[in-house]
Each structure stands twice: as structure tokens, then as C-alpha cells.
Scaffold this motif. Structure first.
Motif, PDB file in Angstrom:
ATOM      1  N   LYS A   1       0.832  -1.221   0.000  1.00  0.00           N
ATOM      2  CA  LYS A   1       0.000   0.000   0.000  1.00  0.00           C
ATOM      3  C   LYS A   1       0.855   1.255   0.000  1.00  0.00           C
ATOM      4  CE  LYS A   1      -4.216  -1.897   2.079  1.00  0.00           C
ATOM      5  NZ  LYS A   1      -3.796  -3.306   2.153  1.00  0.00           N
ATOM      6  N   MET A   2       1.980   1.225   0.717  1.00  0.00           N
ATOM      7  CA  MET A   2       2.823   2.418   0.794  1.00  0.00           C
ATOM      8  C   MET A   2       3.537   2.689  -0.531  1.00  0.00           C
ATOM      9  SD  MET A   2       5.818   3.259   3.578  1.00  0.00           S
ATOM     10  CE  MET A   2       6.369   4.952   3.854  1.00  0.00           C
ATOM     11  N   SER A   3       4.183   1.669  -1.084  1.00  0.00           N
ATOM     12  CA  SER A   3       4.943   1.884  -2.319  1.00  0.00           C
ATOM     13  C   SER A   3       4.008   2.175  -3.492  1.00  0.00           C
ATOM     14  CB  SER A   3       5.820   0.673  -2.615  1.00  0.00           C
ATOM     15  OG  SER A   3       5.050  -0.500  -2.748  1.00  0.00           O
ATOM     16  N   ALA A   4       2.850   1.514  -3.552  1.00  0.00           N
ATOM     17  CA  ALA A   4       1.902   1.772  -4.641  1.00  0.00           C
ATOM     18  C   ALA A   4       1.410   3.221  -4.596  1.00  0.00           C
ATOM     19  CB  ALA A   4       0.724   0.803  -4.548  1.00  0.00           C
ATOM     20  N   LEU A   5       1.153   3.726  -3.385  1.00  0.00           N
ATOM     21  CA  LEU A   5       0.702   5.116  -3.249  1.00  0.00           C
ATOM     22  C   LEU A   5       1.773   6.088  -3.730  1.00  0.00           C
ATOM     23  CD1 LEU A   5      -1.410   7.144  -2.115  1.00  0.00           C
ATOM     24  CD2 LEU A   5      -0.186   7.012   0.063  1.00  0.00           C
ATOM     25  N   LEU A   6       3.039   5.822  -3.383  1.00  0.00           N
ATOM     26  CA  LEU A   6       4.114   6.733  -3.763  1.00  0.00           C
ATOM     27  C   LEU A   6       4.406   6.667  -5.265  1.00  0.00           C
ATOM     28  CD1 LEU A   6       6.469   6.288  -0.682  1.00  0.00           C
ATOM     29  CD2 LEU A   6       4.976   8.204  -1.224  1.00  0.00           C
ATOM     30  N   VAL A   7       4.231   5.505  -5.873  1.00  0.00           N
ATOM     31  CA  VAL A   7       4.375   5.404  -7.329  1.00  0.00           C
ATOM     32  C   VAL A   7       3.284   6.218  -8.021  1.00  0.00           C
ATOM     33  CG1 VAL A   7       4.190   3.816  -9.291  1.00  0.00           C
ATOM     34  CG2 VAL A   7       5.585   3.197  -7.316  1.00  0.00           C
ATOM     35  N   LEU A   8       2.071   6.158  -7.493  1.00  0.00           N
ATOM     36  CA  LEU A   8       0.985   6.970  -8.052  1.00  0.00           C
ATOM     37  C   LEU A   8       1.295   8.454  -7.912  1.00  0.00           C
ATOM     38  CD1 LEU A   8      -1.854   7.401  -9.206  1.00  0.00           C
ATOM     39  CD2 LEU A   8      -2.775   7.077  -6.892  1.00  0.00           C
ATOM     40  N   LEU A   9       1.796   8.843  -6.741  1.00  0.00           N
ATOM     41  CA  LEU A   9       2.161  10.250  -6.518  1.00  0.00           C
ATOM     42  C   LEU A   9       3.254  10.689  -7.493  1.00  0.00           C
ATOM     43  CD1 LEU A   9       2.028  12.855  -4.800  1.00  0.00           C
ATOM     44  CD2 LEU A   9       3.706  11.811  -3.256  1.00  0.00           C
TER      45      LEU A   9
ATOM     46  N   THR B   1      -7.309   8.831   4.505  1.00  0.00           N
ATOM     47  CA  THR B   1      -6.743   8.537   5.829  1.00  0.00           C
ATOM     48  C   THR B   1      -6.936   7.062   6.183  1.00  0.00           C
ATOM     49  OG1 THR B   1      -8.813   9.337   6.815  1.00  0.00           O
ATOM     50  CG2 THR B   1      -6.958  10.862   6.769  1.00  0.00           C
ATOM     51  N   ASP B   2      -8.053   6.479   5.790  1.00  0.00           N
ATOM     52  CA  ASP B   2      -8.233   5.030   6.018  1.00  0.00           C
ATOM     53  C   ASP B   2      -7.149   4.241   5.300  1.00  0.00           C
ATOM     54  OD1 ASP B   2     -10.435   5.502   7.547  1.00  0.00           O
ATOM     55  OD2 ASP B   2     -11.894   5.089   5.956  1.00  0.00           O
ATOM     56  N   TYR B   3      -6.840   4.664   4.075  1.00  0.00           N
ATOM     57  CA  TYR B   3      -5.821   3.955   3.279  1.00  0.00           C
ATOM     58  C   TYR B   3      -4.444   4.070   3.938  1.00  0.00           C
ATOM     59  CZ  TYR B   3      -2.948   2.645  -0.744  1.00  0.00           C
ATOM     60  OH  TYR B   3      -2.026   2.037  -1.563  1.00  0.00           O
ATOM     61  N   VAL B   4      -4.043   5.288   4.328  1.00  0.00           N
ATOM     62  CA  VAL B   4      -2.691   5.447   4.888  1.00  0.00           C
ATOM     63  C   VAL B   4      -2.582   4.767   6.263  1.00  0.00           C
ATOM     64  CG1 VAL B   4      -2.182   7.546   3.588  1.00  0.00           C
ATOM     65  CG2 VAL B   4      -3.239   7.750   5.839  1.00  0.00           C
ATOM     66  N   ILE B   5      -3.684   4.748   7.020  1.00  0.00           N
ATOM     67  CA  ILE B   5      -3.654   4.037   8.311  1.00  0.00           C
ATOM     68  C   ILE B   5      -3.446   2.545   8.088  1.00  0.00           C
ATOM     69  CG2 ILE B   5      -5.109   3.341  10.266  1.00  0.00           C
ATOM     70  CD1 ILE B   5      -6.261   6.199  10.239  1.00  0.00           C
ATOM     71  N   GLN B   6      -4.138   1.985   7.082  1.00  0.00           N
ATOM     72  CA  GLN B   6      -3.964   0.562   6.781  1.00  0.00           C
ATOM     73  C   GLN B   6      -2.565   0.286   6.231  1.00  0.00           C
ATOM     74  OE1 GLN B   6      -6.218  -1.966   7.467  1.00  0.00           O
ATOM     75  NE2 GLN B   6      -4.368  -3.143   7.023  1.00  0.00           N
ATOM     76  N   ALA B   7      -2.059   1.206   5.400  1.00  0.00           N
ATOM     77  CA  ALA B   7      -0.703   1.044   4.856  1.00  0.00           C
ATOM     78  C   ALA B   7       0.337   1.063   5.976  1.00  0.00           C
ATOM     79  CB  ALA B   7      -0.415   2.160   3.850  1.00  0.00           C
ATOM     80  N   ALA B   8       0.151   1.959   6.942  1.00  0.00           N
ATOM     81  CA  ALA B   8       1.083   2.024   8.069  1.00  0.00           C
ATOM     82  C   ALA B   8       0.998   0.761   8.925  1.00  0.00           C
ATOM     83  CB  ALA B   8       0.767   3.266   8.911  1.00  0.00           C
ATOM     84  N   ALA B   9      -0.228   0.271   9.131  1.00  0.00           N
ATOM     85  CA  ALA B   9      -0.393  -0.961   9.915  1.00  0.00           C
ATOM     86  C   ALA B   9       0.298  -2.134   9.224  1.00  0.00           C
ATOM     87  CB  ALA B   9      -1.879  -1.260  10.110  1.00  0.00           C
TER      88      ALA B   9
END
Length: 503
Positions: A78-86, A477-485
Motif C-alpha cells: 500500500k505504501m509503495s503503490a501510493l508513492l508510485v501513483l504520486l 486517511t483510512d488507506y494510509v492508516i492501513q498502509a502504516a499498519a
């Protein structure tokens, strides 16, 4: 669908290589169409990858069929996919801006731009530290050439400092990798996370030295004090679309700190568990402080933007030092917000510089801008967002990081520094507004060139991130909370990536 994970690396590599071929390399319109189309497709693919990791969990792509920990593995969580999109979206906006004529200043702008996108995406997706080093070099080599794009004494001088510092960083990176490989026998991140906790006591000090070398390298990339001195001059001297793209460069260093010092040297690292937090705390707070002083003392709008990058890096390092799921989630939200806003400010500063004649972007009284309402509105949105005024995205990001400070001691250290940095940003933006807009003469110079429609479109794309991050604040925020978890949970971030390990 199984090949989606490698497409953010493969697609820019193939298109950039084709751009170097003689029949195509001299056709500017073709290069522009190919670059924008590639980045648009990459943004769509990256968004689909985010949807995939939400539905199906982390995706691992193993090149050549070599099962981890051997061979090359790419991991889209979830973290790397989000940063690739960014990265893809930021690259698209910067390329649209460059197509207004900023790509004419030098050779090979378009292939170099795509090579840099490839390096950044690879750094976010790689599952081992050696390939992290490789992708670091790819993005750095491309950035060396992009930095001197269009030439100039200031760019050349800044580029020399940038190259020397990063060559030193690359050397330290190799030393650190060599020490860790000699100690653990692997550079696969998931395998290292398993083996670090089983390390004999007499070898922990060696592994710690290797890890500290990596912390220095990542600190250099992320502009952590005292390794931030290269950033303001380098970023402020780069051409506008390049400087805007560089807004994500410090985030690569921040991401590496989160990945290495949460997964490998996190809670399950035995004697080395969370040892980096003690180093990060003072350096993060001092980075914010020195960045804020730079913001207050900036004589130009570009230097102000560059120093704001240092402040945002310090804020993210505070979240890394807190080492909690809530802090990591706040950092991910803040990365999106600060990258888009800072990139937008770099582009806006370029338009201001072109419309003010000899005064350029210096914060002095000068003649009026050709488009004061349009530029003023964009500047106000960026300023309020960066300061952290509600309801803009900066407010939500800072509140998430402030709430992650759970004890009274950490609150006493973090809250005053973060709130003071917002106050200083308010003062600096107020001063810039007075000098650029309020006290300018009423008479316009009709000879001044108005912003190109591509330039306006690119800035609108970046500024739109501020309201969208608020409007869709709940799902994000739900997405980043799950990515952090997921990042903090070894059962998600480590064990599924090592099929042969039974734990």
C-alpha cells in the motif's frame, strides 16, 4: 495483471530509450506527445495498482523466477503503490509545464525526465537494498543532467556541489551494504528483517555500523541536518519543471528510512530494535528549526520554496522518530500534501520571475504582475495549505503527526517546534504576499508575457491536490492508516514475501 508491478519501471525505460534514437530524438512535438502520453498512462496504471493492493493485498513480482531471498524482487504494497501513483501524477504535471517551452533549453530533456521517473519508481518498488542502491544511482545520474538543463553559471556551480555530495553518499551506501551483507548474508529486505533478530551479540555492533551508514546516506537524500546544506541552492537554481519534480526526491530518502528502520531495524530486531530513533529525534527537530530560519531569511521565492522542502523533510523525520503506526500514517498523508504543494510553488515562482522583469522572484517591490489575480489566487491557496490552516490538507497532515505524540514528553518536544514552523511560514508568506502583490504599482507592463496555458494547467493540477485531499480525506486517511499498519506488521510486510520461511 501480474506484470503491473514492473510497468512503472519498464514503461519509462522503453519510451526513454526509443527517444534517444536518431529519427525521433530531434522531433520535439513527438517527444512531447510521447512523454505526456507515457506519464498519463503510468498514472492510470498506478491508480489501478493502488486499487489492486486494496483488494488483493501486497503484490510481489519476481524477475526470472528466482524465489526470494535470491534474485530481484519488486514489492507493491500500500505504501509503495501510493508513492508510485504520486510520482507518476507529479511527473505528468511537471511534463505538461515543461511542454510550454521549458524543454527547449538543452538536449535530451524528455528521455532524462523519464529515466528519473523510472529511478524513483524503482526505489519505491524494490524489495532489496542492493537494487535500492541501483535505482538511487539511476535517478541521481538523470538528475545530474537535468539540473544543468538550459545551462548557466549558477546551475553549473550547484550541480558540481550536488554531484560531489551524492558521489560521497553513494560510496557510503556501498560501504553500508557491504557491512550488512557480510553480517547477514543477504540484502533482501524481508530476509534481513528475519535474520537481524537472530544475530549473535558479538556481531550486532558491526550491523549497527552498517545501519548507521545507511542512515547517513538516507539523511543526505532527505536533507536531514547537518546534511541539508546542498538542497536550497540546488533546488532554487534548477529549471522550474525539474525543481518541481525534485520535490519528490527528498521523499525517496524519507521512504527508505521508514522501510529500513521500521521493517529491518524495527520492533523485532532484537538488540538493534528501534536504535535509530535516538539519532532521529534531535536531528529531525533541528532540521525543522534550521529550515524555518531559512524560510524566514529567504530573499527569493524559489529559495523560500527550497527551504520549505527542508521543513517538510524535518516534519517527516519527526514522524519516523515517533515510530508508531499513527505517525507513519500521518507521514504518508503529509508526503502527498507537501510534495504537491511544494511542486506547485516552484512552478508558480517561475511564472512570477518571468512577469516581474529584472526583479525576477526576489522579494522586493517591483512592477505589477501581468496576471495578478490568477497568480495571487494560486499563491494564496498554496500558502494557506503549507502553513496548515484549516480546512486545507496541511492542517490534516500536521494534526495526524501531532496526535501521534502520545506521551507528555514527546508532545513538549514536538508541538512547539511544529507550531512555531507554521507561524514562521505564515510570516514568510505574508511578507512575500506584501512584496509581490499588495505593494506593486497598479500600472501593468503590457509587454510582459502571460503564463502559457500549459503552465496554468500544470499548476492547477498540483493545487487541486489540496482540496481533494480534504474532500476525500476519509478514504485517504483510512488507506494510509492501513498502509502504516501493514508496514509495522511483520506478518504482512515480511513473512508473505519469504514463502519458504515458516514462522
Amino acid at each position: 495483471m501480474q506484470h503491473w508491478t514492473i510497468l512503472p519501471i519498464l514503461l519509462p525505460l522503453l519510451v526513454a530509450s526509443a527517444m534517444l534514437l536518431p529519427p525521433l530524438s530531434s522531433r520535439l512535438n513527438w517527444l512531447r506527445t510521447a512523454s505526456v502520453s507515457t506519464l498519463f498512462v503510468m498514472t492510470i496504471l498506478a491508480a489501478m495498482q493502488v486499487a489492486t493492493v486494496i483488494d488483493e493485498g501486497s503484490q510481489m513480482y519476481v524477475l526470472g523466477g528466482w524465489t526470494p531471498p535470491f534474485g530481484i524482487a519488486l514489492v507493491a504494497d500500500k505504501m509503495s503503490a501510493l508513492l508510485v501513483l504520486l510520482t507518476s501524477f507529479l511527473g505528468l504535471a511537471c511534463m505538461v509545464y515543461a511542454c510550454a517551452g521549458h524543454d527547449k533549453g538543452g538536449e535530451y530533456f524528455h528521455p532524462l525526465f523519464l529515466f528519473q521517473i523510472m529511478g524513483i519508481n524503482g526505489a519505491f518498488l524494490t524489495g532489496d537494498l542492493f537494487n535500492l542502491f541501483v535505482f538511487f544511482e539511476v535517478l541521481l545520474i538523470a538528475s545530474y543532467a537535468l539540473l544543468v538543463h538550459a545551462g548557466g553559471k549558477n546551475k553549473t556551480q550547484a550541480a558540481v556541489h550536488y554531484v560531489v555530495i551524492n558521489l560521497l553518499g553513494s560510496s557510503l551506501f556501498l560501504f553500508g551494504l557491504g557491512i550488512l551483507y557480510g553480517t547477514l548474508g543477504t540484502l533482501n529486505i524481508a530476509d534481513m528483517a528475519v535474520k537481524i533478530g537472530q544475530l549473535p551479540h558479538n556481531e550486532t555492533i558491526i550491523a549497527k555500523i552498517g545501519a548507521l551508514l545507511l542512515l547517513i546516506v538516507f539523511g543526505l537524500k532527505s536533507a536531514m541536518l547537518p546534511l541539508q546544506f546542498w538542497l536550497p541552492k540546488t533546488y532554487s537554481s534548477a529549471s522550474a519543471p525539474v525543481a518541481a519534480l525534485f520535490a519528490i526526491m527528498t521523499k525517496v530518502g524519507i521512504y527508505s528510512i521508514f522501510r529500513v528502520f521500521t521493517v529491518i531495524f524495527g520492533d523485532n530486531a532484537g538488540e538493534l530494535a528501534n536504535f535509530a530513533s535516538g539519532w532521529l529525534w534531535p536531528l529531525a527537530l533541528l532540521t525543522i528549526s534550521i529550515g524555518s530560519l531559512g524560510v524566514l531569511a529567504s530573499p527569493t521565492l524559489k529559495l523560500l520554496s527550497a527551504n520549505l522542502v527542508v521543513v517538510s523533510a524535518g516534519t517527516l523525520l519527526v514522524a519516523a522518530a515517533l515510530h508508531s503506526e499513527l505517525a507513519t500514517a500521518g507521514a504518508m498523508y503529509y508526503i502527498i500534501h507537501s510534495t504537491l504543494v511544494t511542486a506547485g510553488l516552484f512552478l508558480l515562482a517561475d511564472i512570477v520571475a518571468k512577469q516581474r522583469g529584472q526583479a525576477e522572484d526576489r522579494l522586493v517591490h517591483s512592477r505589477a504582475l501581468a496576471q495578478p489575480r490568477l497568480i495571487g489566487f494560486g499563491f494564496a491557496i498554496i500558502a494557506l495549505t503549507f502553513i496548515g490552516m484549516p480546512p486545507f490538507s496541511g492542517f490534516i497532515g500536521k494534526v495526524m503527526i501531532l496526535n501521534a505524540a502520545e506521551t507528555m514528553t514527546t508532545r513538549l518536544w514536538i508541538w512547539p517546534v511544529l507550531l512555531m514552523s507554521s507561524l514562521i511560514a505564515l510570516i514568510a508568506f505574508s511578507r512575500a504576499t506584501a512584496r509581490l502583490f499588495w505593494k506593486a504599482p497598479n500600472s501593468k507592463n503590457t509587454a510582459l508575457e502571460s503564463a502559457h496555458s500549459f503552465e496554468v494547467t500544470a499548476i492547477i493540477l498540483l493545487i487541486l491536490g489540496a482540496p481533494l485531499l480534504v474532500i476525500f480525506g476519509g478514504p485517504i486517511t483510512d488507506y494510509v492508516i492501513q498502509a502504516a499498519a501493514d508496514l509495522h506488521n511483520m506478518n504482512v510486510s515480511v513473512h508473505p514475501l519469504l514463502p519458504e520461511v515458516s514462522l
